[in-house]
Design a protein around this motif. Structure first.
Motif: not given
Length: 147
Positions: A18-24, A32-50
């Protein structure tokens, strides 16, 4: 597969898509933010921005599932028995979105599955009030009022 706190990986992925931020996501799912960040990296999704946001149609498509027999079922939330989607803070019904996708205009009146499958949200299967009235008129012209 659930993580350490029992949060399903699929739930994290759905919010990432959906494009949500790790923190959200971490706050919403109590993980944890760390777990979300790790999954984002595994899926090669870009960092969320506003500025990162997905369209209403993309959000809708992410919550549908092909049944294999020509229909789409809703995998998202239901509100008062109707498939719904909250996008950018606004509640929408899944069938109204589907109708707009198929017909390029806003529907008039209630939007129903015209295919006979009550849970179907396929864009080609939903009808609005004027469409149903036109079909009823055609039916009466063909078969008469007694039919």
């Amino acid at each position: 597969m659930p993580g350490p706190a029992g949060v399903a990986r699929a739930d994290i992925i759905a919010l990432l898509q959906e494009g949500r931020s790790d923190r959200h996501i971490a706050a919403a799912l109590h993980t944890s933010n760390k777990r979300v960040r790790r999954i984002r990296g595994e899926l090669e999704l870009p960092e969320a921005t506003r500025a990162t946001t997905i369209t209403l149609e993309q959000a809708w498509r992410a919550r549908t599932r092909d049944t294999g027999d020509g229909h789409l079922t809703w995998t998202g939330a239901y509100r008062e028995g109707f498939p719904t989607l909250k996008h950018n803070g606004i509640n929408h019904t899944a069938r109204r979105i589907a109708f707009t996708i198929a017909h390029g205009r806003e529907p008039e009146g209630r939007v129903l599955a015209g295919c006979g499958h009550a849970t179907c949200v396929h864009p080609r299967h939903v009808t609005d009030q004027p469409m149903r009235e036109a079909l009823n008129t055609q039916y009466q012209q063909i078969f008469g009022a007694a039919a």
